[in-house]
Motif scaffolding. Structure first.
Motif, PDB file in Angstrom:
ATOM      1  N   PRO A 170      11.695  12.101   1.218  1.00 49.21           N
ATOM      2  CA  PRO A 170      10.817  12.085   0.040  1.00 49.21           C
ATOM      3  C   PRO A 170      10.712  10.671  -0.526  1.00 49.21           C
ATOM      4  CG  PRO A 170      12.924  13.094  -0.482  1.00 49.21           C
ATOM      5  CD  PRO A 170      12.895  12.921   1.002  1.00 49.21           C
ATOM      6  N   CYS A 171       9.581  10.371  -1.134  1.00 51.82           N
ATOM      7  CA  CYS A 171       9.321   9.013  -1.625  1.00 51.82           C
ATOM      8  C   CYS A 171       8.792   9.016  -3.053  1.00 51.82           C
ATOM      9  CB  CYS A 171       8.299   8.303  -0.737  1.00 51.82           C
ATOM     10  SG  CYS A 171       8.879   7.898   0.912  1.00 51.82           S
ATOM     11  N   ILE A 172       9.151   7.972  -3.774  1.00 51.16           N
ATOM     12  CA  ILE A 172       8.522   7.648  -5.055  1.00 51.16           C
ATOM     13  C   ILE A 172       7.756   6.356  -4.846  1.00 51.16           C
ATOM     14  CG2 ILE A 172       8.916   6.903  -7.436  1.00 51.16           C
ATOM     15  CD1 ILE A 172      11.399   8.692  -7.479  1.00 51.16           C
ATOM     16  N   LEU A 173       6.492   6.358  -5.225  1.00 55.50           N
ATOM     17  CA  LEU A 173       5.648   5.173  -5.061  1.00 55.50           C
ATOM     18  C   LEU A 173       5.529   4.431  -6.386  1.00 55.50           C
ATOM     19  CD1 LEU A 173       2.810   6.677  -2.838  1.00 55.50           C
ATOM     20  CD2 LEU A 173       4.748   5.278  -2.106  1.00 55.50           C
ATOM     21  N   LEU A 174       5.819   3.127  -6.344  1.00 54.70           N
ATOM     22  CA  LEU A 174       5.770   2.307  -7.550  1.00 54.70           C
ATOM     23  C   LEU A 174       4.374   1.792  -7.852  1.00 54.70           C
ATOM     24  CD1 LEU A 174       9.046   0.190  -7.092  1.00 54.70           C
ATOM     25  CD2 LEU A 174       8.733   2.363  -8.279  1.00 54.70           C
ATOM     26  N   THR A 175       3.458   1.904  -6.899  1.00 49.05           N
ATOM     27  CA  THR A 175       2.102   1.400  -7.072  1.00 49.05           C
ATOM     28  C   THR A 175       1.222   2.437  -7.765  1.00 49.05           C
ATOM     29  OG1 THR A 175       2.010   1.909  -4.703  1.00 49.05           O
ATOM     30  CG2 THR A 175       1.922  -0.390  -5.314  1.00 49.05           C
ATOM     31  N   PRO A 176       0.064   2.008  -8.314  1.00 50.64           N
ATOM     32  CA  PRO A 176      -0.842   2.952  -8.992  1.00 50.64           C
ATOM     33  C   PRO A 176      -1.318   4.067  -8.069  1.00 50.64           C
ATOM     34  CG  PRO A 176      -1.428   0.680  -9.510  1.00 50.64           C
ATOM     35  CD  PRO A 176      -0.398   0.613  -8.427  1.00 50.64           C
ATOM     36  N   LYS A 177      -1.736   5.154  -8.671  1.00 46.94           N
ATOM     37  CA  LYS A 177      -2.176   6.316  -7.894  1.00 46.94           C
ATOM     38  C   LYS A 177      -3.369   5.983  -7.009  1.00 46.94           C
ATOM     39  CE  LYS A 177      -0.641   9.972 -11.027  1.00 46.94           C
ATOM     40  NZ  LYS A 177      -1.057  11.146 -11.811  1.00 46.94           N
ATOM     41  N   ASN A 178      -3.340   6.533  -5.814  1.00 50.07           N
ATOM     42  CA  ASN A 178      -4.418   6.361  -4.847  1.00 50.07           C
ATOM     43  C   ASN A 178      -4.853   7.745  -4.378  1.00 50.07           C
ATOM     44  OD1 ASN A 178      -6.120   5.819  -2.716  1.00 50.07           O
ATOM     45  ND2 ASN A 178      -4.751   4.339  -1.720  1.00 50.07           N
ATOM     46  N   PRO A 179      -6.024   8.221  -4.827  1.00 47.62           N
ATOM     47  CA  PRO A 179      -6.471   9.586  -4.496  1.00 47.62           C
ATOM     48  C   PRO A 179      -6.565   9.856  -2.999  1.00 47.62           C
ATOM     49  CG  PRO A 179      -7.846   8.619  -6.220  1.00 47.62           C
ATOM     50  CD  PRO A 179      -6.994   7.526  -5.684  1.00 47.62           C
ATOM     51  N   SER A 180      -6.832   8.806  -2.216  1.00 47.97           N
ATOM     52  CA  SER A 180      -6.982   9.004  -0.766  1.00 47.97           C
ATOM     53  C   SER A 180      -5.632   9.081  -0.047  1.00 47.97           C
ATOM     54  CB  SER A 180      -7.809   7.868  -0.169  1.00 47.97           C
ATOM     55  OG  SER A 180      -7.142   6.621  -0.332  1.00 47.97           O
ATOM     56  N   PHE A 181      -4.576   8.781  -0.779  1.00 43.96           N
ATOM     57  CA  PHE A 181      -3.243   8.792  -0.174  1.00 43.96           C
ATOM     58  C   PHE A 181      -2.618  10.162  -0.395  1.00 43.96           C
ATOM     59  CE2 PHE A 181       1.342   8.027  -0.074  1.00 43.96           C
ATOM     60  CZ  PHE A 181       1.475   7.231   1.051  1.00 43.96           C
ATOM     61  N   THR A 182      -2.516  10.936   0.632  1.00 44.77           N
ATOM     62  CA  THR A 182      -1.970  12.293   0.525  1.00 44.77           C
ATOM     63  C   THR A 182      -0.781  12.452   1.454  1.00 44.77           C
ATOM     64  OG1 THR A 182      -3.569  13.047   2.169  1.00 44.77           O
ATOM     65  CG2 THR A 182      -4.173  13.321  -0.153  1.00 44.77           C
ATOM     66  N   GLU A 183       0.384  12.485   0.865  1.00 44.35           N
ATOM     67  CA  GLU A 183       1.626  12.672   1.619  1.00 44.35           C
ATOM     68  C   GLU A 183       2.459  13.736   0.918  1.00 44.35           C
ATOM     69  OE1 GLU A 183       2.896  11.400   4.397  1.00 44.35           O
ATOM     70  OE2 GLU A 183       1.328   9.949   4.898  1.00 44.35           O
ATOM     71  N   ASN A 184       3.084  14.581   1.679  1.00 46.23           N
ATOM     72  CA  ASN A 184       3.963  15.585   1.105  1.00 46.23           C
ATOM     73  C   ASN A 184       5.229  14.924   0.566  1.00 46.23           C
ATOM     74  OD1 ASN A 184       2.248  17.739   1.797  1.00 46.23           O
ATOM     75  ND2 ASN A 184       3.136  17.852   3.859  1.00 46.23           N
ATOM     76  N   ARG A 185       5.809  15.564  -0.421  1.00 45.70           N
ATOM     77  CA  ARG A 185       7.058  15.099  -1.031  1.00 45.70           C
ATOM     78  C   ARG A 185       6.968  13.637  -1.469  1.00 45.70           C
ATOM     79  NH1 ARG A 185      12.254  16.128   2.181  1.00 45.70           N
ATOM     80  NH2 ARG A 185      11.144  15.104   3.885  1.00 45.70           N
TER      81      ARG A 185
END
Length: 565
Positions: A170-185
């Motif tokens: 599982p990952c936490i992304l520090l960058t702003p939200k990207n609607p095209s980026f779809t990853e589980n967990r």
């Protein structure tokens, strides 16, 4: 007149204190114990074992709440100490709700940003263990750290996610939200630290000074990368030691600039945690750029600049660039990670006449600083790394018989104190080879003390190459080289470089049927390692000189080939 008298009396007291401490240094050593001690005021750690890194960090929040803690050098975005505490608290609650528990490992793979320190501190605040990873690492190199540390979660960015997506964590992304980026967990930092109340699903764990806070990967004294186990006590002691001179002289709150990578202990311990705990402001740059660095110094009135030798060399070589910016706020430029020559310090002082040019010495295994110069005491630009930081003891031992050596005698440096690591993660053998039964850490560095207790690092017993301040283990590159089907043997040694300090060069024995070229060898290595580990030269030889025990005789290679390269 009264004010002048008080000021003079204070200087006399300070001079008396340091003179007295220096006099105390010699008799115990010559009396037989062979131990050098710091002339600085003694270190007094928090007596309550429950005061871990975060409570200690915010002990003076009533005085610093509205003071800027972190500033983004590019955008000017500012986080005050009160906001810092809130964001650490919110993210730590979210981590607990994501089932991150005490002693779970969280890997952080991200470029510098003002939310990187928040992520690190949120992890350690719940008793979990942060393990920062070098952003230049390849997937192969990351896999070694992940396999060794077994993280339960990864904190990263969109740009670096491709390096870790195959690990199925599982990952936490520090960058702003990207609607095209779809990853589980996958979750976004912005969602996890929002202002809405976060209800904990479980009780917050008790965290003490003896708990492990972080695993910083270092090549140590020999070999490939190992996880350095650092506790909350290590970080607290290091923070107090690093800022001890500021406290002793009652300096006002300072402003530090940090462009050094936060996955390095120098940046995270000596600059981020060390300075924040004192209430200083830290301006964070994503990466080093000479013009941007100098611009930030003027824009944010930076008082302290901690760098590595290649940066000092860049400043000296390009004075016309420095002259374009207002650097009048600089009071101190400190260099560490590799030796900086006296001549370079003198030249840098000419360009920054109002700033003290100092050296520091430290290790990942000591949670950063071991010794540092004091701009107010002693001669400047001596080439030393200053006197021991408070809390440290040291010995110089003969490399042949391990007997303690007096001043001006070169030997291996040993250190002991509350900053010294617990050991290497899951590596009892390497730990026992590095820390002896009396708690002495064998640094693998050659040096000596003078009569004033100043430490000089002159060479390394250990075989690490320091390229732009980053450690490169020859053993790692040699193992990689001999894995090539056309190579039967190899040796890697450092080669002097004006910009990087040292760069790795290889000596390779080809298989008799192989015609592999220098460019092919370099490409083979470059595809599997970080940029600073890439081979700058490859020399083909008939054999690699070795001792009867099979140890590579690197000195012979240096003597024979370095003058010709």
């Amino acid at each position: 007149m009264k004010i002048l008298f008080c000021f003079i009396r204070k200087l006399q007291c300070q001079h008396h204190f340091y003179t007295k401490r220096k006099k105390l240094l010699a008799p115990p050593f010559h009396g037989g114990d062979g131990i050098y001690r710091s002339p600085r005021p003694p270190l007094t750690l928090p007596p309550d074992p429950k005061i871990s890194m975060i409570p200690f960090l915010f002990a003076n929040l009533s005085q610093t709440g509205q003071t800027p803690a972190l500033i983004d050098s590019e955008t000017g975005q500012t986080i005050t100490f009160s906001q810092l505490k809130t964001q650490i608290s919110n993210l730590s609650k979210s981590l607990l709700n994501l089932n991150i528990s005490k002693n779970d490992v969280v890997l952080i793979l991200s470029p510098n940003s003002i939310i990187y320190p928040i992520s690190f501190l949120a992890v350690v605040s719940i008793g979990a263990i942060a393990t920062p990873a070098n952003t230049h690492y390849t997937v192969t190199e990351l896999s070694k750290q992940i396999q060794n540390s077994s993280p339960k979660l990864i904190i990263t960015t969109h740009q670096l996610h491709h390096k870790v997506k195959h690990f199925d964590l599982p990952c936490i992304l520090l960058t702003p939200k990207n609607p095209s980026f779809t990853e589980n967990r996958t979750w976004y930092y912005s969602d996890l630290v929002n202002d809405s109340p976060i209800k904990l699903k479980s009780k917050r764990p008790l965290v003490t000074q003896s708990d492990v806070a972080a695993l910083f990967y270092s090549s140590g004294t020999t070999g490939t990368s190992k996880g350095v186990v650092l506790t909350h006590k290590n970080f607290i002691a290091s923070a107090m030691a690093t800022t001890s001179d500021q406290e002793f002289y009652k300096e006002p709150r300072n402003v530090f600039l940090c462009f050094l990578p936060l996955f390095h202990i120098y940046a995270m311990s000596a600059i981020i945690y060390g300075q924040l705990q004192r209430g200083n402001t830290v301006v964070v740059m994503e990466k080093y750029d000479l013009d941007k660095m100098l611009s930030a110094v003027g824009k944010y009135r930076v008082s302290h600049l901690y760098v590595v030798p290649p940066v000092v060399k860049a400043l000296v070589k390009e004075p016309e660039v420095v002259s374009k910016y207002d650097v009048s706020s600089l009071k101190e430029i400190g260099s560490a990670a590799a030796p900086l020559g006296k001549e370079m310090m003198v030249e840098c002082a000419k360009i920054f006449p109002k700033a003290a040019i100092l050296q520091l010495y430290g290790l990942t295994e000591t949670c950063a600083v071991v010794s540092m110069e004091n701009a107010r005491v002693g001669s400047h630009h001596s080439g030393s790394t200053g006197v021991l930081a408070p809390g440290f003891e040291s010995k110089i031992i003969d490399v042949d018989n391990s007997k303690p050596l007096p001043p001006f005698h070169k030997g291996e440096l040993l250190v002991r104190g509350p900053m010294v690591m617990q050991g290497y993660f899951k590596n009892k053998k390497a730990t026992e080879e590095t820390i002896d039964e009396k708690g002495w850490l064998h640094t693998g560095d050659l040096g000596y003390f003078d009569d004033d207790g100043r430490l000089y690092i002159v060479d390394r017993l250990k075989e690490l190459i320091k390229c732009k301040g980053f450690p490169v283990a020859p053993a790692e590159l040699e193992e990689l080289l001999v894995s090539h089907p056309g190579i039967t043997d190899a040796a890697v040694i450092p080669f002097p470089d004006a910009e990087a300090g040292e760069v790795p060069v290889a000596f390779v024995v080809r298989l008799s049927s192989s015609s592999i070229s220098e460019e092919e060898v370099q490409k083979f290595v470059a595809e599997q390692v970080a940029p600073f580990k890439r081979l700058r030269r490859v020399t083909f030889v008939d054999c690699i000189p070795k001792s009867a025990a099979g140890k590579i005789l690197r000195r012979e290679l240096k003597q024979k080939f370095i003058p010709k390269l």
